[in-house]
Design a protein around this motif. Structure first.
Motif, PDB file in Angstrom:
ATOM      1  N   UNK A  96       7.173  12.830   0.208  1.00 49.81           N
ATOM      2  CA  UNK A  96       6.586  11.683  -0.018  1.00 49.81           C
ATOM      3  C   UNK A  96       6.744  10.930   1.302  1.00 49.81           C
ATOM      4  N   UNK A  97       5.603  10.240   1.729  1.00 47.55           N
ATOM      5  CA  UNK A  97       5.439   9.426   2.858  1.00 47.55           C
ATOM      6  C   UNK A  97       5.216   7.907   2.657  1.00 47.55           C
ATOM      7  N   UNK A  98       6.128   7.001   3.157  1.00 45.67           N
ATOM      8  CA  UNK A  98       5.793   5.653   2.726  1.00 45.67           C
ATOM      9  C   UNK A  98       5.687   5.069   3.934  1.00 45.67           C
ATOM     10  N   UNK A  99       4.491   4.060   4.094  1.00 40.42           N
ATOM     11  CA  UNK A  99       4.338   3.420   5.308  1.00 40.42           C
ATOM     12  C   UNK A  99       4.626   1.966   4.934  1.00 40.42           C
ATOM     13  N   UNK A 100       5.653   1.546   5.645  1.00 41.13           N
ATOM     14  CA  UNK A 100       6.118   0.016   5.368  1.00 41.13           C
ATOM     15  C   UNK A 100       5.283  -0.960   6.037  1.00 41.13           C
ATOM     16  N   UNK A 101       5.089  -2.359   5.390  1.00 42.06           N
ATOM     17  CA  UNK A 101       4.466  -3.469   6.265  1.00 42.06           C
ATOM     18  C   UNK A 101       4.678  -4.719   5.330  1.00 42.06           C
ATOM     19  N   UNK A 102       3.889  -5.514   5.519  1.00 37.92           N
ATOM     20  CA  UNK A 102       3.820  -6.864   4.642  1.00 37.92           C
ATOM     21  C   UNK A 102       2.635  -7.184   4.403  1.00 37.92           C
ATOM     22  N   UNK A 103       2.346  -8.361   3.692  1.00 40.17           N
ATOM     23  CA  UNK A 103       1.000  -8.820   3.062  1.00 40.17           C
ATOM     24  C   UNK A 103       0.080  -9.208   4.482  1.00 40.17           C
ATOM     25  N   UNK A 104       0.903  -9.411   5.482  1.00 39.92           N
ATOM     26  CA  UNK A 104      -0.269  -9.742   6.743  1.00 39.92           C
ATOM     27  C   UNK A 104      -0.593  -8.618   7.424  1.00 39.92           C
ATOM     28  N   UNK A 105       0.005  -7.402   7.163  1.00 38.13           N
ATOM     29  CA  UNK A 105      -0.704  -6.323   7.626  1.00 38.13           C
ATOM     30  C   UNK A 105      -1.371  -5.032   6.657  1.00 38.13           C
ATOM     31  N   UNK A 106      -1.834  -5.806   5.646  1.00 36.59           N
ATOM     32  CA  UNK A 106      -2.523  -5.066   4.591  1.00 36.59           C
ATOM     33  C   UNK A 106      -3.632  -4.277   4.983  1.00 36.59           C
ATOM     34  N   UNK A 107      -4.506  -4.837   5.839  1.00 37.52           N
ATOM     35  CA  UNK A 107      -5.640  -4.171   6.414  1.00 37.52           C
ATOM     36  C   UNK A 107      -5.392  -3.102   7.004  1.00 37.52           C
ATOM     37  N   UNK A 108      -4.322  -3.047   7.958  1.00 37.55           N
ATOM     38  CA  UNK A 108      -3.846  -2.184   8.823  1.00 37.55           C
ATOM     39  C   UNK A 108      -3.126  -0.814   8.038  1.00 37.55           C
ATOM     40  N   UNK A 109      -2.429  -1.509   6.991  1.00 34.99           N
ATOM     41  CA  UNK A 109      -1.809  -0.234   6.089  1.00 34.99           C
ATOM     42  C   UNK A 109      -3.050   0.516   5.267  1.00 34.99           C
ATOM     43  N   UNK A 110      -3.840  -0.265   4.749  1.00 28.51           N
ATOM     44  CA  UNK A 110      -4.893   0.387   4.004  1.00 28.51           C
ATOM     45  C   UNK A 110      -5.582   1.423   4.965  1.00 28.51           C
ATOM     46  N   UNK A 111      -5.747   1.203   6.362  1.00 30.45           N
ATOM     47  CA  UNK A 111      -6.473   2.204   6.964  1.00 30.45           C
ATOM     48  C   UNK A 111      -5.383   3.053   7.572  1.00 30.45           C
ATOM     49  N   UNK A 112      -4.226   2.736   7.847  1.00 35.95           N
ATOM     50  CA  UNK A 112      -3.148   3.694   8.043  1.00 35.95           C
ATOM     51  C   UNK A 112      -2.926   4.729   6.907  1.00 35.95           C
ATOM     52  N   UNK A 113      -2.965   4.282   5.735  1.00 35.49           N
ATOM     53  CA  UNK A 113      -2.720   4.926   4.383  1.00 35.49           C
ATOM     54  C   UNK A 113      -3.936   6.060   4.294  1.00 35.49           C
ATOM     55  N   UNK A 114      -5.026   5.612   4.203  1.00 36.16           N
ATOM     56  CA  UNK A 114      -6.179   6.455   4.254  1.00 36.16           C
ATOM     57  C   UNK A 114      -6.224   7.599   5.644  1.00 36.16           C
TER      58      UNK A 114
END
Length: 172
Positions: A96-114
């Motif tokens: 399991x891999x979890x990418x931490x972030x906050x609401x301000x980084x959601x766009x980056x997180x979505x791209x990173x997750x994909x």
């Protein structure tokens, strides 16, 4: 009671990573790594000072930390480190891999997750986002796999963290 897990925390320089490491290390093994050796030493010392009985190990190699771990947690800074990601690709299979972030980084997180799901096709990639409402101590975990979400949420809850899980395309 859940099974004990070993968690690799890659990039321990942000406050959320430190908070999560503190809670997990009370009852489970935490392997901490940061590309900046001075930051790593400082955070490791701080965590042991606050809890001398913590099950904590400072790692100088992300590959070894990830190899030994059941769960790999990336801070936002660590996600952006392509060299770090490349070093663990071969040892993260089935984890399991979890990418931490906050609401301000959601766009980056979505791209990173994909991107991460593409790089780690045999792993369960999820996003961990700190809640911005009055429950700031709640971690929202998003992902495509219900079993992995449930497993990670149960684990975090067992160590005293508050969680909320979300499947893609849901708002609650």
């Amino acid at each position: 009671m859940s099974n004990k897990k070993t968690v690799a925390l890659l990039g321990v320089s942000d406050a959320k990573s430190i908070q999560i490491a503190k809670k997990i290390a009370e009852t489970n093994a935490v392997l901490v790594f940061d590309a900046d050796a001075m930051v790593l030493t400082k955070v490791y010392s701080q965590l042991l000072l606050e809890n001398p009985k913590a099950n904590l190990e400072m790692m100088d190699c992300p590959t070894n930390a990830s190899w030994e771990a059941d769960v790999i947690i990336f801070s936002c800074d660590a996600v952006a480190n392509a060299n770090l990601v490349e070093k663990i690709i071969n040892v993260a299979t089935g984890k399991m891999i979890l990418i931490l972030g906050n609401q301000n980084s959601t766009i980056t997180l979505k791209n990173s997750s994909s991107d991460f799901q593409y790089l780690f096709p045999f792993s369960k990639v999820m996003q961990g986002i700190e809640s911005t409402d009055q429950n700031k101590d709640t971690l929202i975990i998003k992902g495509n796999d219900i079993q992995a979400l449930t497993t990670l949420a149960t684990f975090f809850t067992s160590v005293g963290l508050k969680t909320n899980t979300q499947l893609p395309n849901t708002n609650s």
